[in-house]
Design an enzyme around this catalytic site. Structure first.
Site, PDB file in Angstrom:
ATOM      1  N   SER A  56      38.266  33.883  37.931  1.00 15.46           N
ATOM      2  CA  SER A  56      37.843  35.246  37.633  1.00 15.46           C
ATOM      3  C   SER A  56      36.578  35.649  38.397  1.00 15.46           C
ATOM      4  O   SER A  56      36.503  35.538  39.614  1.00 15.46           O
ATOM      5  CB  SER A  56      37.660  35.393  36.110  1.00 15.46           C
ATOM      6  OG  SER A  56      37.545  36.733  35.735  1.00 15.46           O
ATOM      7  N   ASP A  82      48.588  39.327  35.450  1.00 18.40           N
ATOM      8  CA  ASP A  82      47.155  39.343  35.126  1.00 18.40           C
ATOM      9  C   ASP A  82      46.760  40.766  34.745  1.00 18.40           C
ATOM     10  O   ASP A  82      46.807  41.679  35.564  1.00 18.40           O
ATOM     11  CB  ASP A  82      46.344  38.873  36.332  1.00 18.40           C
ATOM     12  CG  ASP A  82      44.887  38.591  35.990  1.00 18.40           C
ATOM     13  OD1 ASP A  82      44.344  39.253  35.084  1.00 18.40           O
ATOM     14  OD2 ASP A  82      44.295  37.713  36.646  1.00 18.40           O
ATOM     15  N   HIS A 135      45.773  36.061  32.639  1.00 16.44           N
ATOM     16  CA  HIS A 135      44.504  35.754  33.294  1.00 16.44           C
ATOM     17  C   HIS A 135      43.909  34.443  32.791  1.00 16.44           C
ATOM     18  O   HIS A 135      43.519  33.582  33.586  1.00 16.44           O
ATOM     19  CB  HIS A 135      43.521  36.906  33.053  1.00 16.44           C
ATOM     20  CG  HIS A 135      42.251  36.784  33.829  1.00 16.44           C
ATOM     21  ND1 HIS A 135      42.208  36.866  35.204  1.00 16.44           N
ATOM     22  CD2 HIS A 135      40.960  36.573  33.429  1.00 16.44           C
ATOM     23  CE1 HIS A 135      40.958  36.729  35.618  1.00 16.44           C
ATOM     24  NE2 HIS A 135      40.185  36.540  34.557  1.00 16.44           N
TER      25      HIS A 135
END
Length: 205
Positions: A114, A164, A187
């Site tokens: 991320s 995601d 995610h």
């Protein structure tokens, strides 16, 4: 007579202790043994922590990496703000320097999730990290917040999922990188998916 006997006993005990202590010193192993792979530094995302990579770490250990090759940093700035990249990249810089010193290696590999992808790219492109990083693997990385192009001199793999819902795929995609789009994984799921784990291993080899 008693005193002489006690002194002899004390000297004998002291000699035994010294022998054991000396032998023990000779048997002490170095804190970080010589290893086959580059050290892997894991960089978490917003609101994350070093323990987020436990599943990936365990898998790497089944694939030949040792515990002495796996490191995970805890970043101080866990919210999305103007200073996030600048603050966290300096922590990554210090952490990588420490890992290299401890392991005696010249470069590390980074696996980032991320916002950790953006933080790592900022470190690589702005703080000279390209001289200390061999491979960068981002998982749903918010890479486009820093650059849309893979940095020169670093082997970059960007793994992201069609499903995601937090980081858009266009932010993860990097020109010049090995971009791998998968599906069916969220995610957070990128951190504990067996298919992703095998892709990480391929990227690090």
């Amino acid at each position: 007579m008693k005193n002489k006997f006690l002194i002899k006993r004390m000297v004998s005990c002291l000699l035994v202790l010294m022998t054991v202590f000396t032998f023990g010193l000779c048997q002490v192993k170095p804190a970080y043994a010589k290893t086959e792979h580059n050290p892997v530094v894991f960089v978490h995302g917003l609101g994350g922590a070093s323990y987020n990579f436990a599943f990936i770490e365990n898998y790497l250990k089944t694939q030949g990496w040792s515990q002495d090759e796996l490191f995970a940093v805890d970043l101080p700035d866990k919210v999305l703000d103007v200073g996030n990249n600048a603050i966290n990249s300096r922590v990554i810089d210090n952490y990588v320097n420490d890992v290299l010193q401890k392991t005696g290696k010249s470069k590390v590999d980074i696996v980032a999730h991320s916002m950790g992808g953006a933080n790592s790219l900022y470190y690589i492109t702005k703080l000279g990290g390209n001289a200390k990083v061999d491979k960068l693997v981002t998982l749903g990385g918010a890479n486009g917040l820093v650059t849309s192009v893979a940095p020169e001199g670093v082997d970059v793999t960007s793994i992201y999922s069609l499903n995601d819902m937090i980081v858009n795929n266009y932010l993860s995609h990097l020109q010049g990188a090995n971009n791998i789009r998968i599906y069916g994984v969220g995610h957070i799921g990128l951190l504990n998916n067996s298919n992703v784990n095998s892709l990480i291993v391929k990227a690090l080899q």
